[in-house]
Design an enzyme around this catalytic site. Structure first.
Site, PDB file in Angstrom:
ATOM      1  CE  LYS A 218       7.060  -4.587 -14.778  1.00 10.93           C
ATOM      2  NZ  LYS A 218       8.539  -4.505 -14.695  1.00 10.93           N
TER       3      LYS A 218
ATOM      4  NE  ARG B 143       7.319  -7.920  -9.021  1.00 11.02           N
ATOM      5  CZ  ARG B 143       7.232  -6.616  -9.273  1.00 11.02           C
ATOM      6  NH1 ARG B 143       6.081  -6.040  -9.424  1.00 11.02           N
ATOM      7  NH2 ARG B 143       8.329  -5.891  -9.394  1.00 11.02           N
TER       8      ARG B 143
ATOM      9  NE  ARG C 299      12.708   2.842 -11.549  1.00  9.30           N
ATOM     10  CZ  ARG C 299      12.033   1.689 -11.549  1.00  9.30           C
ATOM     11  NH1 ARG C 299      11.157   1.430 -12.490  1.00  9.30           N
ATOM     12  NH2 ARG C 299      12.274   0.788 -10.623  1.00  9.30           N
TER      13      ARG C 299
ATOM     14  NE  ARG D 205      10.970   1.918  -7.286  1.00 12.45           N
ATOM     15  CZ  ARG D 205      10.367   0.974  -8.001  1.00 12.45           C
ATOM     16  NH1 ARG D 205       9.621   1.311  -9.052  1.00 12.45           N
ATOM     17  NH2 ARG D 205      10.492  -0.289  -7.693  1.00 12.45           N
TER      18      ARG D 205
ATOM     19  NE  ARG E 135      13.413  -3.931  -7.578  1.00 14.55           N
ATOM     20  CZ  ARG E 135      13.596  -2.774  -8.213  1.00 14.55           C
ATOM     21  NH1 ARG E 135      14.661  -2.027  -7.961  1.00 14.55           N
ATOM     22  NH2 ARG E 135      12.713  -2.361  -9.072  1.00 14.55           N
TER      23      ARG E 135
HETATM   24  P1  ADP Z   1       9.532  -0.955 -15.004  1.00 12.88           P
HETATM   25  O1  ADP Z   1       8.210  -0.283 -14.725  1.00 12.88           O
HETATM   26  O2  ADP Z   1       9.393  -2.123 -15.949  1.00 12.88           O
HETATM   27  O3  ADP Z   1      10.293  -1.311 -13.772  1.00 12.88           O
HETATM   28  P2  ADP Z   1      10.298   1.676 -16.025  1.00 12.88           P
HETATM   29  O4  ADP Z   1       9.226   1.959 -17.024  1.00 12.88           O
HETATM   30  O5  ADP Z   1      10.238   2.409 -14.741  1.00 12.88           O
HETATM   31  O6  ADP Z   1      10.446   0.081 -15.790  1.00 12.88           O
HETATM   32  O7  ADP Z   1      11.691   1.960 -16.765  1.00 12.88           O
HETATM   33  C1  ADP Z   1      12.926   1.853 -16.029  1.00 12.88           C
HETATM   34  C2  ADP Z   1      13.862   2.981 -16.454  1.00 12.88           C
HETATM   35  O8  ADP Z   1      14.258   2.764 -17.806  1.00 12.88           O
HETATM   36  C3  ADP Z   1      13.223   4.365 -16.405  1.00 12.88           C
HETATM   37  O9  ADP Z   1      14.203   5.269 -15.948  1.00 12.88           O
HETATM   38  C4  ADP Z   1      12.826   4.654 -17.849  1.00 12.88           C
HETATM   39  O10 ADP Z   1      12.907   6.049 -18.143  1.00 12.88           O
HETATM   40  C5  ADP Z   1      13.870   3.869 -18.627  1.00 12.88           C
HETATM   41  N1  ADP Z   1      13.347   3.273 -19.873  1.00 12.88           N
HETATM   42  C6  ADP Z   1      12.102   2.745 -20.077  1.00 12.88           C
HETATM   43  N2  ADP Z   1      11.986   2.264 -21.332  1.00 12.88           N
HETATM   44  C7  ADP Z   1      13.203   2.456 -21.919  1.00 12.88           C
HETATM   45  C8  ADP Z   1      13.738   2.178 -23.243  1.00 12.88           C
HETATM   46  N3  ADP Z   1      12.998   1.582 -24.185  1.00 12.88           N
HETATM   47  N4  ADP Z   1      15.024   2.520 -23.484  1.00 12.88           N
HETATM   48  C9  ADP Z   1      15.772   3.122 -22.516  1.00 12.88           C
HETATM   49  N5  ADP Z   1      15.336   3.425 -21.282  1.00 12.88           N
HETATM   50  C10 ADP Z   1      14.070   3.100 -20.989  1.00 12.88           C
HETATM   51  P1  AMP Z   2       7.725  -2.401  -8.846  1.00  9.97           P
HETATM   52  O1  AMP Z   2       7.304  -0.987  -8.628  1.00  9.97           O
HETATM   53  O2  AMP Z   2       6.778  -3.161  -9.739  1.00  9.97           O
HETATM   54  O3  AMP Z   2       9.168  -2.521  -9.266  1.00  9.97           O
HETATM   55  O4  AMP Z   2       7.611  -3.125  -7.420  1.00  9.97           O
HETATM   56  C1  AMP Z   2       8.388  -2.698  -6.317  1.00  9.97           C
HETATM   57  C2  AMP Z   2       8.323  -3.747  -5.214  1.00  9.97           C
HETATM   58  O5  AMP Z   2       6.973  -3.889  -4.749  1.00  9.97           O
HETATM   59  C3  AMP Z   2       8.738  -5.151  -5.624  1.00  9.97           C
HETATM   60  O6  AMP Z   2      10.145  -5.342  -5.580  1.00  9.97           O
HETATM   61  C4  AMP Z   2       7.998  -6.000  -4.576  1.00  9.97           C
HETATM   62  O7  AMP Z   2       8.653  -5.969  -3.307  1.00  9.97           O
HETATM   63  C5  AMP Z   2       6.684  -5.247  -4.417  1.00  9.97           C
HETATM   64  N1  AMP Z   2       5.671  -5.732  -5.392  1.00  9.97           N
HETATM   65  C6  AMP Z   2       5.109  -5.036  -6.430  1.00  9.97           C
HETATM   66  N2  AMP Z   2       4.233  -5.787  -7.099  1.00  9.97           N
HETATM   67  C7  AMP Z   2       4.238  -7.012  -6.489  1.00  9.97           C
HETATM   68  C8  AMP Z   2       3.574  -8.240  -6.735  1.00  9.97           C
HETATM   69  N3  AMP Z   2       2.711  -8.377  -7.759  1.00  9.97           N
HETATM   70  N4  AMP Z   2       3.841  -9.279  -5.911  1.00  9.97           N
HETATM   71  C9  AMP Z   2       4.684  -9.166  -4.881  1.00  9.97           C
HETATM   72  N5  AMP Z   2       5.367  -8.041  -4.598  1.00  9.97           N
HETATM   73  C10 AMP Z   2       5.148  -6.969  -5.392  1.00  9.97           C
END
Ligand code: ADP
Ligand code: AMP
Length: 215
Positions: A13, A88, A127, A160, A171
């Site tokens: 995302k 969420r 990541r 992270r 999660r």
């Molecule tokens: P989200 O925001 O949904 O938690 P991220 O965009 O941070 O996910 O992506 C999670 C990890 O996967 C990051 O390290 C990113 O570089 C990697 N990633 C994202 N899209 C892809 C893809 N299509 N194929 C492989 N790795 C990906």
């Molecule tokens: P994310 O960066 O989207 O992976 O979110 C990291 C953490 O932030 C999650 O595991 C939750 O603890 C909190 N969080 C982010 N967005 C929300 C949401 N919309 N509702 C509740 N908790 C959230």
């Protein structure tokens, strides 16, 4: 363009939202980023949120709903926005509907990124995020030009706290129980487009752009 990016942690995302902000010149609203900034600054909201985030749980609905309601009223959201990581829960989705109705706005699309659970674990453990500008990388799938340094600003790349395997599993469970029902919620609202998120970052991007171009 008023858009939600839906999908489990690690679905891509944030990666796709950053590309879409450049393409459409609209802001990415990541509740996770906003909460992490609050934790770092030690604000009262950050202090409250930290325990839930460290445990891999969700921050209470009223906190995140308030964040998004306030953010959507800022002037840079006038021409659209990309919600990343919100809503969420069904309660958050209902609250978003009321907020948008109050602001006389409608969603254009909800993109659901579909990725296998084992791939999610691999993506999240690998990541790395820039400490300064927040850009995301992956040690294998999207590596920086110089290990440990951000391509964009040379900032230090960090892992992270919640990207440890045990917290990741928690999660993913929380996603299945509380967030996955939103796929059916937005499908029945006629807004959902499901995209195969298992492909390369650029392939996923092009598929999203094709869906949005048809809106
Ligand atoms: P989200 O925001 O949904 O938690 P991220 O965009 O941070 O996910 O992506 C999670 C990890 O996967 C990051 O390290 C990113 O570089 C990697 N990633 C994202 N899209 C892809 C893809 N299509 N194929 C492989 N790795 C990906
Ligand atoms: P994310 O960066 O989207 O992976 O979110 C990291 C953490 O932030 C999650 O595991 C939750 O603890 C909190 N969080 C982010 N967005 C929300 C949401 N919309 N509702 C509740 N908790 C959230």
């Amino acid at each position: 363009m008023k858009l939600i990016l839906l999908g489990p942690p690690g679905a891509g995302k944030g990666t796709q939202a950053k590309m879409l902000t450049e393409r459409y010149r609209i802001p990415q609203i990541s509740t996770g980023d906003i909460l992490r900034a609050a934790v770092k600054e030690g604000t009262p909201m950050g202090v409250k949120a930290k325990g839930y985030m460290d445990a891999g749980g969700l921050v209470p609905d009223e906190v995140v709903v308030g964040i998004v309601r306030e953010r959507l009223q800022q002037s840079d959201c006038q021409n659209g926005f990309i919600l990343d990581g919100f809503p969420r829960t069904v309660a958050q989705a209902d609250a978003l509907n009321s907020t948008l109705a109050d602001l006389d706005k409608n969603l254009d699309a909800v993109i659901s990124l579909e990725v296998d659970p084992e791939a999610l674990v691999e993506r999240l453990t690998g990541r790395r995020t820039c400490r300064d500008c927040g850009r995301g990388f992956h040690v294998t799938f999207d590596p920086p030009a110089v290990a440990g340094k951000c391509d964009a600003c040379q900032g230090e790349l960090i892992q992270r706290d919640d990207d440890k395997e045990e917290t990741i599993r928690k999660r993913l469970e929380v996603y299945r129980a509380q967030t996955e029902p939103l796929v059916a919620y937005y499908r029945s609202a006629g807004l959902l487009s499901a995209i195969d998120g298992m492909q390369d970052i650029q392939v996923v991007k092009n598929k999203i752009l094709a869906v949005l171009a048809a809106k």
